[in-house]
Scaffold this motif. Structure first.
Motif, PDB file in Angstrom:
ATOM      1  N   SER A   8       8.715   2.021   7.775  1.00 49.36           N
ATOM      2  CA  SER A   8       8.181   2.157   6.426  1.00 49.36           C
ATOM      3  C   SER A   8       8.969   1.377   5.382  1.00 49.36           C
ATOM      4  O   SER A   8       8.456   1.103   4.296  1.00 49.36           O
ATOM      5  CB  SER A   8       8.144   3.635   6.006  1.00 49.36           C
ATOM      6  OG  SER A   8       9.459   4.194   6.070  1.00 49.36           O
ATOM      7  N   GLU A   9      10.208   1.029   5.669  1.00 47.54           N
ATOM      8  CA  GLU A   9      11.048   0.339   4.692  1.00 47.54           C
ATOM      9  C   GLU A   9      11.450  -1.049   5.186  1.00 47.54           C
ATOM     10  O   GLU A   9      11.081  -2.058   4.599  1.00 47.54           O
ATOM     11  CB  GLU A   9      12.291   1.190   4.377  1.00 47.54           C
ATOM     12  CG  GLU A   9      11.958   2.523   3.719  1.00 47.54           C
ATOM     13  CD  GLU A   9      13.193   3.344   3.419  1.00 47.54           C
ATOM     14  OE1 GLU A   9      14.308   2.780   3.447  1.00 47.54           O
ATOM     15  OE2 GLU A   9      13.063   4.550   3.159  1.00 47.54           O
ATOM     16  N   LEU A  10      12.211  -1.089   6.276  1.00 43.84           N
ATOM     17  CA  LEU A  10      12.549  -2.398   6.855  1.00 43.84           C
ATOM     18  C   LEU A  10      11.281  -3.161   7.207  1.00 43.84           C
ATOM     19  O   LEU A  10      11.166  -4.369   6.972  1.00 43.84           O
ATOM     20  CB  LEU A  10      13.399  -2.206   8.115  1.00 43.84           C
ATOM     21  CG  LEU A  10      14.842  -1.751   7.932  1.00 43.84           C
ATOM     22  CD1 LEU A  10      15.466  -1.454   9.285  1.00 43.84           C
ATOM     23  CD2 LEU A  10      15.646  -2.811   7.188  1.00 43.84           C
ATOM     24  N   PHE A  11      10.326  -2.419   7.787  1.00 44.32           N
ATOM     25  CA  PHE A  11       9.049  -3.001   8.206  1.00 44.32           C
ATOM     26  C   PHE A  11       7.940  -2.089   7.679  1.00 44.32           C
ATOM     27  O   PHE A  11       7.718  -0.999   8.189  1.00 44.32           O
ATOM     28  CB  PHE A  11       8.989  -3.117   9.726  1.00 44.32           C
ATOM     29  CG  PHE A  11      10.169  -3.849  10.308  1.00 44.32           C
ATOM     30  CD1 PHE A  11      10.319  -5.209  10.113  1.00 44.32           C
ATOM     31  CD2 PHE A  11      11.140  -3.165  11.020  1.00 44.32           C
ATOM     32  CE1 PHE A  11      11.412  -5.883  10.631  1.00 44.32           C
ATOM     33  CE2 PHE A  11      12.232  -3.833  11.542  1.00 44.32           C
ATOM     34  CZ  PHE A  11      12.376  -5.196  11.344  1.00 44.32           C
ATOM     35  N   LYS A  12       7.272  -2.547   6.647  1.00 43.87           N
ATOM     36  CA  LYS A  12       6.270  -1.724   5.973  1.00 43.87           C
ATOM     37  C   LYS A  12       4.928  -1.872   6.700  1.00 43.87           C
ATOM     38  O   LYS A  12       4.104  -2.725   6.369  1.00 43.87           O
ATOM     39  CB  LYS A  12       6.152  -2.131   4.511  1.00 43.87           C
ATOM     40  CG  LYS A  12       7.444  -1.890   3.730  1.00 43.87           C
ATOM     41  CD  LYS A  12       7.321  -2.314   2.270  1.00 43.87           C
ATOM     42  CE  LYS A  12       8.626  -2.054   1.523  1.00 43.87           C
ATOM     43  NZ  LYS A  12       8.539  -2.476   0.098  1.00 43.87           N
ATOM     44  N   LEU A  13       4.736  -0.998   7.665  1.00 46.10           N
ATOM     45  CA  LEU A  13       3.502  -1.066   8.452  1.00 46.10           C
ATOM     46  C   LEU A  13       2.339  -0.466   7.681  1.00 46.10           C
ATOM     47  O   LEU A  13       2.442   0.619   7.106  1.00 46.10           O
ATOM     48  CB  LEU A  13       3.677  -0.316   9.772  1.00 46.10           C
ATOM     49  CG  LEU A  13       4.717  -0.839  10.759  1.00 46.10           C
ATOM     50  CD1 LEU A  13       4.519  -0.191  12.117  1.00 46.10           C
ATOM     51  CD2 LEU A  13       4.685  -2.350  10.889  1.00 46.10           C
ATOM     52  N   ARG A  16       4.796 -11.514   5.469  1.00 47.04           N
ATOM     53  CA  ARG A  16       3.665 -12.109   6.179  1.00 47.04           C
ATOM     54  C   ARG A  16       2.346 -11.534   5.670  1.00 47.04           C
ATOM     55  O   ARG A  16       2.300 -10.476   5.052  1.00 47.04           O
ATOM     56  CB  ARG A  16       3.786 -11.856   7.685  1.00 47.04           C
ATOM     57  CG  ARG A  16       5.038 -12.441   8.305  1.00 47.04           C
ATOM     58  CD  ARG A  16       5.132 -12.070   9.773  1.00 47.04           C
ATOM     59  NE  ARG A  16       6.402 -12.479  10.352  1.00 47.04           N
ATOM     60  CZ  ARG A  16       6.791 -12.198  11.583  1.00 47.04           C
ATOM     61  NH1 ARG A  16       5.982 -11.505  12.386  1.00 47.04           N
ATOM     62  NH2 ARG A  16       7.961 -12.598  12.027  1.00 47.04           N
ATOM     63  N   SER A  17       1.262 -12.226   5.957  1.00 48.37           N
ATOM     64  CA  SER A  17      -0.060 -11.719   5.609  1.00 48.37           C
ATOM     65  C   SER A  17      -0.374 -10.482   6.445  1.00 48.37           C
ATOM     66  O   SER A  17       0.235 -10.265   7.507  1.00 48.37           O
ATOM     67  CB  SER A  17      -1.129 -12.788   5.858  1.00 48.37           C
ATOM     68  OG  SER A  17      -1.281 -13.038   7.248  1.00 48.37           O
ATOM     69  N   ALA A  18      -1.322  -9.685   5.982  1.00 49.36           N
ATOM     70  CA  ALA A  18      -1.697  -8.468   6.708  1.00 49.36           C
ATOM     71  C   ALA A  18      -2.165  -8.804   8.123  1.00 49.36           C
ATOM     72  O   ALA A  18      -1.850  -8.087   9.084  1.00 49.36           O
ATOM     73  CB  ALA A  18      -2.790  -7.717   5.946  1.00 49.36           C
ATOM     74  N   ARG A  19      -2.886  -9.901   8.258  1.00 47.09           N
ATOM     75  CA  ARG A  19      -3.377 -10.300   9.579  1.00 47.09           C
ATOM     76  C   ARG A  19      -2.225 -10.678  10.501  1.00 47.09           C
ATOM     77  O   ARG A  19      -2.199 -10.305  11.674  1.00 47.09           O
ATOM     78  CB  ARG A  19      -4.354 -11.467   9.437  1.00 47.09           C
ATOM     79  CG  ARG A  19      -4.944 -11.942  10.751  1.00 47.09           C
ATOM     80  CD  ARG A  19      -5.949 -13.053  10.527  1.00 47.09           C
ATOM     81  NE  ARG A  19      -6.531 -13.514  11.779  1.00 47.09           N
ATOM     82  CZ  ARG A  19      -7.450 -14.480  11.861  1.00 47.09           C
ATOM     83  NH1 ARG A  19      -7.897 -15.060  10.763  1.00 47.09           N
ATOM     84  NH2 ARG A  19      -7.925 -14.842  13.037  1.00 47.09           N
ATOM     85  N   GLN A  77      -1.074  -8.774  13.979  1.00 45.92           N
ATOM     86  CA  GLN A  77      -0.971  -9.535  15.223  1.00 45.92           C
ATOM     87  C   GLN A  77       0.408  -9.366  15.848  1.00 45.92           C
ATOM     88  O   GLN A  77       0.532  -9.205  17.071  1.00 45.92           O
ATOM     89  CB  GLN A  77      -1.249 -11.015  14.960  1.00 45.92           C
ATOM     90  CG  GLN A  77      -1.177 -11.884  16.213  1.00 45.92           C
ATOM     91  CD  GLN A  77      -1.480 -13.347  15.921  1.00 45.92           C
ATOM     92  OE1 GLN A  77      -1.847 -13.701  14.808  1.00 45.92           O
ATOM     93  NE2 GLN A  77      -1.327 -14.188  16.924  1.00 45.92           N
ATOM     94  N   ALA A  78       1.452  -9.388  15.019  1.00 47.91           N
ATOM     95  CA  ALA A  78       2.814  -9.216  15.537  1.00 47.91           C
ATOM     96  C   ALA A  78       2.997  -7.842  16.155  1.00 47.91           C
ATOM     97  O   ALA A  78       3.609  -7.697  17.224  1.00 47.91           O
ATOM     98  CB  ALA A  78       3.830  -9.435  14.414  1.00 47.91           C
TER      99      ALA A  78
END
Length: 275
Positions: A52-57, A123-126, A130-131
């Motif tokens: 949620s912070e380092l990587f905001k999914l 990065r873009s949402a897409r 994908q990642a």
């Protein structure tokens, strides 16, 4: 599916995936969740937080993990005795790297460490989705002890169908009909739709009906167990267990779908009557 770089980082922290006592009884994978940690978690360390912070999914990524897990359960993909996979993203590993760990809080889940670049949030949402998709399949493939051969085609389906992907809950075939009950795994808070599809084998004619919508995707399996066609009515009986009844008591069950007139004149199919 891209090639993964699985390995270990220090024998006291991470170990390669082996069939041990913990994984001696295979269970289908049924839940995938995403966590994050700036560093590799050590034994006794607090449980990593949800990503949620380092990587905001985004919510779409959370639903993606749920969708993949539910299809793995359907297809019999197993990572061992743990039926929950906790993917822990960390910038301490190179992006694309997968590392195994024995870090766990409960025996029914397993952590796997996956490298992700700190620039993920830009990065873009897409590109983000994908990642997450690629990394998830790499992690499952690296840990799979059954059903690994199903993963490439499943990844193609997940990417191609998105929210429209369906999980099969129950099938049954009589001399006249093929019956399939399926559900979607949408982005919360959209409801999960449950569909019944009946195909007349002689004509290949198909009738499909949405039979229920449930607020949580993992509620749907409780509604579907035994299937019967009686007097041209498809009856979908619910599961009978304490856990299932916590869900099913909220619905008018069993689900019933009239097939009268759907396939032309006839007396219906009694070959699935209760017995």
């Amino acid at each position: 599916m891209t090639e993964n770089r699985a390995g270990s980082i220090g024998s006291s922290e991470l170990t390669a995936a082996n069939v041990t006592q913990r994984s001696s009884q295979l269970k289908p994978l049924r839940d995938i969740r995403y966590f994050e940690s700036a560093e590799v978690p050590h034994a006794g360390a607090p449980m990593p937080r949800y990503a949620s912070e380092l990587f905001k999914l985004a919510k779409e990524a959370v639903a993606l993990g749920q969708r993949i897990a539910r299809k793995c359960e359907e297809l019999g993909v197993s990572i061992g005795s743990a039926d929950h996979l906790y993917v822990c993203f960390t910038p301490s590993l190179e992006e694309g790297a997968v590392a195994f760990t024995d870090y766990a809080v409960e025996p029914w889940h397993r952590y796997v460490l996956c490298g992700l670049d700190r620039g993920f949030n830009e990065r873009s949402a897409r590109e983000q989705l994908q990642a997450v998709c690629n990394t998830t399949f790499e992690a499952v493939a690296a840990l799979a002890q059954a059903g690994a051969d199903q993963l490439p085609s499943l990844q193609r389906d997940v990417v191609a169908k998105g929210d429209a992907l369906r999980v099969t809950l129950r099938t049954k075939q009589t001399k006249k009909y093929r019956i399939t009950v399926e559900q979607t795994v949408p982005v919360h808070p959209s409801p999960s739709q449950v569909f019944a599809r009946v195909e007349e084998l002689a004509t290949s004619k198909v009738v499909e009906v949405e039979v229920a919508a449930v607020p949580f995707h993992d509620d749907a399996p409780a509604l579907v167990d035994r299937l019967a066609i009686v007097d041209e009515v498809l009856v979908i009986h619910p599961r009978k267990s304490f856990r299932a009844e916590l869900v099913t008591r909220q619905y008018d069950l069993p689900l019933r779908i009239s097939l009268r007139g759907s396939f032309g004149p006839g007396e219906g199919d009694r070959s699935l009557q209760d017995r």
